[in-house]
Design a protein around this motif. Structure first.
Motif, mmCIF file in Angstrom:
data_model
loop_
_atom_site.group_PDB
_atom_site.id
_atom_site.type_symbol
_atom_site.label_atom_id
_atom_site.label_comp_id
_atom_site.label_asym_id
_atom_site.label_seq_id
_atom_site.Cartn_x
_atom_site.Cartn_y
_atom_site.Cartn_z
ATOM 1 N N ALA A 106 0.808 -1.224 0.000
ATOM 2 C CA ALA A 106 0.000 0.000 0.000
ATOM 3 C C ALA A 106 0.839 1.270 0.000
ATOM 4 O O ALA A 106 0.490 2.246 -0.667
ATOM 5 C CB ALA A 106 -0.939 0.005 1.206
ATOM 6 N N PHE A 107 1.938 1.272 0.743
ATOM 7 C CA PHE A 107 2.694 2.516 0.918
ATOM 8 C C PHE A 107 4.124 2.464 0.405
ATOM 9 O O PHE A 107 4.780 3.490 0.324
ATOM 10 C CB PHE A 107 2.718 2.905 2.407
ATOM 11 N N GLY A 108 4.624 1.275 0.099
ATOM 12 C CA GLY A 108 5.998 1.136 -0.362
ATOM 13 C C GLY A 108 6.926 0.842 0.805
ATOM 14 O O GLY A 108 6.631 1.136 1.961
ATOM 15 N N THR A 109 8.078 0.263 0.491
ATOM 16 C CA THR A 109 9.016 -0.136 1.539
ATOM 17 C C THR A 109 9.752 1.050 2.149
ATOM 18 O O THR A 109 10.394 0.899 3.186
ATOM 19 C CB THR A 109 10.041 -1.147 0.995
ATOM 20 N N ASP A 110 9.671 2.198 1.520
ATOM 21 C CA ASP A 110 10.332 3.374 2.084
ATOM 22 C C ASP A 110 9.387 4.224 2.933
ATOM 23 O O ASP A 110 9.784 5.257 3.460
ATOM 24 C CB ASP A 110 10.950 4.219 0.977
ATOM 25 N N SER A 111 8.151 3.785 3.128
ATOM 26 C CA SER A 111 7.164 4.556 3.888
ATOM 27 C C SER A 111 7.431 4.464 5.389
ATOM 28 O O SER A 111 8.040 3.510 5.875
ATOM 29 C CB SER A 111 5.755 4.047 3.596
ATOM 30 N N ASN A 112 6.949 5.446 6.120
ATOM 31 C CA ASN A 112 7.094 5.455 7.577
ATOM 32 C C ASN A 112 6.375 4.274 8.212
ATOM 33 O O ASN A 112 6.877 3.675 9.161
ATOM 34 C CB ASN A 112 6.558 6.764 8.167
ATOM 35 N N GLU A 113 5.195 3.943 7.701
ATOM 36 C CA GLU A 113 4.409 2.852 8.265
ATOM 37 C C GLU A 113 5.164 1.521 8.166
ATOM 38 O O GLU A 113 5.299 0.795 9.155
ATOM 39 C CB GLU A 113 3.055 2.724 7.550
ATOM 40 N N TYR A 114 5.659 1.230 6.978
ATOM 41 C CA TYR A 114 6.380 -0.028 6.777
ATOM 42 C C TYR A 114 7.673 -0.047 7.588
ATOM 43 O O TYR A 114 8.001 -1.045 8.234
ATOM 44 C CB TYR A 114 6.685 -0.231 5.290
ATOM 45 N N GLN A 115 8.412 1.040 7.568
ATOM 46 C CA GLN A 115 9.693 1.091 8.270
ATOM 47 C C GLN A 115 9.520 0.927 9.781
ATOM 48 O O GLN A 115 10.328 0.274 10.436
ATOM 49 C CB GLN A 115 10.433 2.391 7.954
ATOM 50 N N LYS A 116 8.464 1.513 10.347
ATOM 51 C CA LYS A 116 8.204 1.382 11.780
ATOM 52 C C LYS A 116 7.924 -0.078 12.132
ATOM 53 O O LYS A 116 8.469 -0.609 13.109
ATOM 54 C CB LYS A 116 7.027 2.261 12.192
ATOM 55 N N ALA A 117 7.085 -0.737 11.349
ATOM 56 C CA ALA A 117 6.757 -2.140 11.604
ATOM 57 C C ALA A 117 7.991 -3.027 11.425
ATOM 58 O O ALA A 117 8.269 -3.896 12.257
ATOM 59 C CB ALA A 117 5.634 -2.594 10.674
ATOM 60 N N LEU A 118 8.741 -2.793 10.363
ATOM 61 C CA LEU A 118 9.945 -3.580 10.101
ATOM 62 C C LEU A 118 10.956 -3.413 11.224
ATOM 63 O O LEU A 118 11.558 -4.376 11.687
ATOM 64 C CB LEU A 118 10.558 -3.171 8.761
ATOM 65 N N GLN A 119 11.145 -2.187 11.682
ATOM 66 C CA GLN A 119 12.096 -1.917 12.753
ATOM 67 C C GLN A 119 11.713 -2.678 14.023
ATOM 68 O O GLN A 119 12.566 -3.279 14.670
ATOM 69 C CB GLN A 119 12.154 -0.416 13.032
ATOM 70 N N LEU A 120 10.439 -2.672 14.368
ATOM 71 C CA LEU A 120 9.989 -3.408 15.556
ATOM 72 C C LEU A 120 10.251 -4.907 15.417
ATOM 73 O O LEU A 120 10.685 -5.572 16.361
ATOM 74 C CB LEU A 120 8.505 -3.172 15.796
ATOM 75 N N ILE A 121 9.982 -5.438 14.249
ATOM 76 C CA ILE A 121 10.173 -6.873 14.030
ATOM 77 C C ILE A 121 11.650 -7.248 14.082
ATOM 78 O O ILE A 121 12.023 -8.271 14.656
ATOM 79 C CB ILE A 121 9.531 -7.300 12.691
ATOM 80 N N LEU A 122 12.508 -6.415 13.512
ATOM 81 C CA LEU A 122 13.928 -6.746 13.459
ATOM 82 C C LEU A 122 14.669 -6.454 14.761
ATOM 83 O O LEU A 122 15.644 -7.141 15.078
ATOM 84 C CB LEU A 122 14.598 -5.988 12.306
ATOM 85 N N GLU A 123 14.234 -5.452 15.521
ATOM 86 C CA GLU A 123 14.958 -5.086 16.734
ATOM 87 C C GLU A 123 14.625 -5.970 17.924
ATOM 88 O O GLU A 123 15.457 -6.163 18.788
ATOM 89 C CB GLU A 123 14.668 -3.629 17.114
#
Length: 194
Positions: A106-123
């Motif tokens: 929906a927003f692309g991998t560079d979007s704030n929404e995706y990056q926030k979720a990805l960061q939580l999953i990876l950290e």
């Protein structure tokens, strides 16, 4: 036991020769869409953003109440939008995982929404930190499926590694501890033993 043995063999083969990393899907430009389709896409995007904002505002924040004793660092699984509370039943932040591919599309991998979720999953090691029995089937669908879905859309090898960790914790708990060939319906997942 035969199934467990064959899954272990597949795991060993994947370590020796991992699958090729899939290139990410290209998102077409919204501007290239016909007017009606562009309007529909924007409406869908707004609905997804509304749902994600509600989940992240309520479920990704530190708990306001102290009802969540074990695994209080893990975000809630689902949002109860009317009550504006998070709901735990899997104890592994299920919506965080299974929404990752939707956010990327929906927003692309560079979007704030995706990056926030990805960061939580990876950290955070969210897969193997709940000290409560986990529903094996739901964990497979929402956590493993969410990670693999996001990997298939983005091609991010870190998501594939997280999916492998999640599967390893399943194989080392509900499958290994079961007295039959079928996994236990509920079990406490062990951290991957590497």
């Amino acid at each position: 036991l035969q199934l467990l043995h064959s899954l272990k063999l597949v795991g060993r083969k994947l370590r020796i020769s991992p699958p090729p990393i899939v290139p990410p899907l290209e998102r077409p430009s919204i501007e290239s869409l016909p007017t009606k389709r562009k309007y529909q896409f924007i409406r869908v995007q707004q609905a997804i953003r509304h749902a994600w904002d509600g989940y992240s505002r309520i479920c990704l924040q530190p708990p306001r109440n102290h009802n969540k004793l074990l695994g209080s660092h893990i975000p809630c699984d689902d949002l109860s939008p009317i009550a504006e509370t998070g709901h735990d039943w899997l104890y592994h932040a299920a919506t965080l995982y299974d929404s990752l591919d939707t956010l990327a599309i929906a927003f692309g991998t560079d979007s704030n929404e995706y990056q926030k979720a990805l960061q939580l999953i990876l950290e955070q090691d969210l897969q193997a930190t709940a000290l409560r029995p986990t529903k094996t089937f739901e964990y497979s669908l929402r956590i493993v499926g969410g990670l693999l879905g996001a990997f298939s859309v983005t091609g991010d090898a870190r998501l594939l590694a997280r999916a492998k960790d999640a599967v390893d914790s399943l194989l080392q708990s509900p499958f290994a501890s079961s007295p039959t060939d079928l996994p236990r319906m509920f079990d406490i997942l062990f951290p991957p033993r590497g």
